[in-house]
Design an enzyme around this catalytic site. Structure first.
Site, PDB file in Angstrom:
ATOM      1  CB  CYS A 223      -0.983  -0.038   1.167  1.00 26.57           C
ATOM      2  SG  CYS A 223      -2.332   1.117   0.953  1.00 26.57           S
TER       3      CYS A 223
ATOM      4  CG  HIS B 264      -3.614  -3.615   3.345  1.00 24.51           C
ATOM      5  ND1 HIS B 264      -2.622  -3.112   4.155  1.00 24.51           N
ATOM      6  CD2 HIS B 264      -4.224  -2.548   2.780  1.00 24.51           C
ATOM      7  CE1 HIS B 264      -2.645  -1.788   4.099  1.00 24.51           C
ATOM      8  NE2 HIS B 264      -3.601  -1.424   3.279  1.00 24.51           N
TER       9      HIS B 264
ATOM     10  CD  GLU C  91      -1.180  -6.033   5.603  1.00 30.03           C
ATOM     11  OE1 GLU C  91      -0.952  -6.471   4.467  1.00 30.03           O
ATOM     12  OE2 GLU C  91      -1.238  -4.817   5.848  1.00 30.03           O
TER      13      GLU C  91
END
Ligand code: XMP
Length: 521
Positions: free
Chosen positions: A87, A177, A179
């Site tokens: 990002c 993202h 994660e």
């Protein structure tokens, strides 16, 4: 610094994303040690020493052209270490390498679809059969011009440069993202980065941690004595057990009974640590001292301060009696370390003065041993099991340092303590009996400083209100109340009222955090 230098690691440079800790966790879940460092603290000279195998640049709330708001040391681009930008990290990496970033026409928040453009090791097994994948976005800027020597791996409808790579230098950027769990196969992408691109070896299991930590404690403290404040909670129990394995008789644990513990807690701690685990433990009964100091105090912050200060005093008193102590061990965890340093420099307002036995005796000139300071709570629990601590200790709900004092708003009396200990005991026992204890992150009973009228056996009663609180949470930072069924609520309400003199009404706290906090004070 325990564990920080000796292991090869993935360095996560934090630009203030709310997900930075999540990146660290995902890397560790994949079996590789990871460390978070603020963008302000990047010190290029220590990199090789610290054995960095890969760098991840986190997301963040900033815009890459707000240069005065963050620092980026360009020299990390010359270290021949693979870099993955996420990002904001993707945008800053692109900008620094000659690309351009601009405001997106359409902001992307939430799920978005990406489509494969080229093959890459980073995205092996990432896309579905139709070469697409659902990912989670949260951005209003985007990379609009590709940096030199990069190519496109995937695009979304709003942004062509959603995944890009520079194969030669092993630089990668992803606009979404990976994660967060909403990104499909996000973990696969991170795994590819670690093992196919950075070529790291797994070094992060509970067994590895145990071996490394024991050795590092031995290196740090040598033949010196270490004292450890033991509360019986998960963190201090793991620290004590780890130290006892590392330095045996040179560890002296001090357990202070402040009279504000759960029912029979002092007996359990002494029984487990002194009798079963044969740890060197000094038991200090300071009930009277604490209760006297707290006489007529109703202000929550005053209660916390009094308890914290008295802990220090008693601790110092006993530490002085033991000669030649050089170290103090405490159970600081990784989130404590990260959260105490704000990345954007903003000051969060103080909600409560959390009491922690550690960090206190600066005057005693003791050096700190903080073996858990790179671990998350779930990692500490696994390490505890690896150290043969019983599941009973490891899965205990958190209990605050000031104990029952902050669960009885208003003044503290022996009578209230007695009532509250009993109520909590019944509540927790009922949770265990109903197999609910492990589904709940924290539960407790509190005593409200109001008496109400009731009727029992045709007689009027005028007694306290017992408040029950049970929450689900990941880390205690946010929480939601647990949804009991009516039957359980009826059972526990009856048990408390029928068995404990002094309570004639039971209420259940249905607030989340925020706006409430978990404890009442
Ligand atoms: P709050 O009430 O701030 O609690 O939402 C969040 C978590 O922290 C625990 N807590 C403490 N733990 N010393 C501690 O060791 C303290 O002073 C303290 N105050 C709150 C609380 O039990 C919950 O798990």
């Amino acid at each position: 610094m325990i564990l920080s230098n000796s292991l090869s690691k993935i360095l996560i440079i934090d630009f203030g994303s709310q997900f930075t800790q999540l990146i660290a966790r995902r890397v560790r879940e994949l079996g590789v040690f990871s460390v978070i460092i603020s963008h302000k603290k990047v010190n290029i000279r220590t990199f090789t020493k610290q054995n960095v195998s890969g760098i991840i640049l986190s997301g963040g709330p900033l815009n890459v052209y707000q240069k005065d708001k963050f620092s980026f040391d360009k020299r990390i681009l010359k270290l021949r270490i693979p870099i993955l930008g996420i990002c904001f990290g993707h945008q800053i990496l692109s900008k620094e390498l000659g690309g351009r970033v601009k405001k997106s026409k359409h902001r992307e928040f939430g799920l978005a679809q990406v489509t494969k453009v080229s093959n890459s090791e980073l995205t092996r097994n990432f896309f579905d059969k139709k070469n697409k994948n659902e990912v989670w976005m949260s951005h209003s800027d985007q990379v609009s011009r590709m940096p030199k020597n990069f190519r496109i791996i995937a695009s979304s409808q709003n942004s062509k440069l959603t995944i890009i790579e520079n194969l030669k230098d092993k630089f990668y950027g992803v606009q979404f993202h990976p994660e967060v769990t909403h990104t499909n196969n996000g973990k696969i992408l991170l795994r590819n980065f670690l093992f196919l691109i950075c070529k790291v070896k797994k070094n992060w299991s509970s067994k590895d941690q145990k071996i490394n930590l024991i050795k590092e404690i031995q290196d740090q403290v040598g033949n010196n004595k270490v004292i450890c404040g033991l509360s019986g909670g998960v963190d201090s129990s793991v620290v004590a057990q780890l130290l006892s394995k590392a330095i045996k008789k040179n560890l002296i644990c001090i357990f202070v009974n402040n009279g504000l513990l759960r029912k029979n807690e002092e007996l359990q701690v002494v029984n487990t640590f002194k009798k079963k685990l044969k740890i060197n433990l000094i038991y200090v009964n300071a009930e009277k001292e604490f209760i006297k100091k707290l006489n007529n105090i109703f202000d929550p912050e005053k209660k916390r301060k009094i308890i914290g200060n008295l802990f220090i005093k008693i601790f110092e008193r006993y530490a002085k009696k033991i000669k030649d102590v050089k170290f103090l061990a405490q159970g600081t965890l990784y989130p404590d370390l990260i959260e105490s340093k704000s990345v954007t420099g903003s000051q969060t307002s103080k909600i409560k003065s959390h009491h922690n036995v550690g960090g206190l005796p600066k005057k005693m000139k003791l050096k700190l041993v903080e073996p858990l300071k790179f671990l998350f709570k779930d990692e500490v629990r696994k390490l505890g099991l690896e150290l043969n601590l019983s599941k009973d200790i490891i899965s205990r709900h958190p209990f605050p340092g000031p104990g029952l004092a902050i669960r009885m708003p208003g003044v503290i009396t022996n009578e209230k303590i007695r009532i509250l200990k009993e109520a909590d005991y019944y509540f927790i026992n009922e949770l265990r009996k109903s197999n609910l204890y492990d589904k709940i992150w924290q539960a407790y009973a509190a005593l409200l400083p109001v008496k109400t009228v009731g009727v029992m056996g045709d007689n009027r009663t005028y007694e306290y209100i017992c408040l029950l609180r049970a929450i689900t949470s990941q880390d205690g930072m946010t929480a939601d109340f647990y949804n009991f069924d009516k039957k359980f609520m009826q059972t526990i309400s009856n048990k408390i009222i029928n068995n404990i003199r002094g309570i004639n009404r039971v209420v259940y706290d249905i607030t989340s955090k925020p706006p409430s906090t978990i404890e009442l004070e």
